[in-house]
Design a protein around this motif. Structure first.
Motif: not given
Length: 102
Positions: A75-102
């Motif tokens: 994830d190379d997106g914004p990390s500053k506070p404020g604005g809308p937030t999406v929280r991902i809780d990913a639970w599992g053995l194998v598999g990462g999280v990939s974030v892309s921005r439009a």
């Protein structure tokens, strides 16, 4: 919920708290077509043994990633506070999280 196979979620199918579960399979989540008001948090919980999360959001959305999984986070997106937030809780053995921005 499914035993084998991933899930495709779009803005119209999501609520403030959404859970997706599968034995084997990831989640493709596209939130580019919805307006998330500033200060709002959408929460998506992904449960699976094998399968990651591919998330697509607007450039101004902050993404928080929590949970336990073997796999990285991209994830190379914004990390500053404020604005809308999406929280991902990913639970599992194998598999990462990939974030892309439009």
């Amino acid at each position: 919920m499914s035993l084998i196979g991933g899930h495709r979620l779009a803005g119209a199918t999501l609520h403030e708290k959404t859970v997706t579960a599968s034995l084997i399979g990831g989640a493709n989540v596209d939130l580019t077509d919805i307006d998330i008001p500033d200060g709002t948090e959408l929460r998506i919980t992904k449960l699976s043994l094998i399968g990651g999360v591919s998330l697509k959001v607007r450039h101004d959305v902050r993404v928080e990633i929590h949970g336990l999984r073997l796999g990285g986070v991209k994830d190379d997106g914004p990390s500053k506070p404020g604005g809308p937030t999406v929280r991902i809780d990913a639970w599992g053995l194998v598999g990462g999280v990939s974030v892309s921005r439009a």
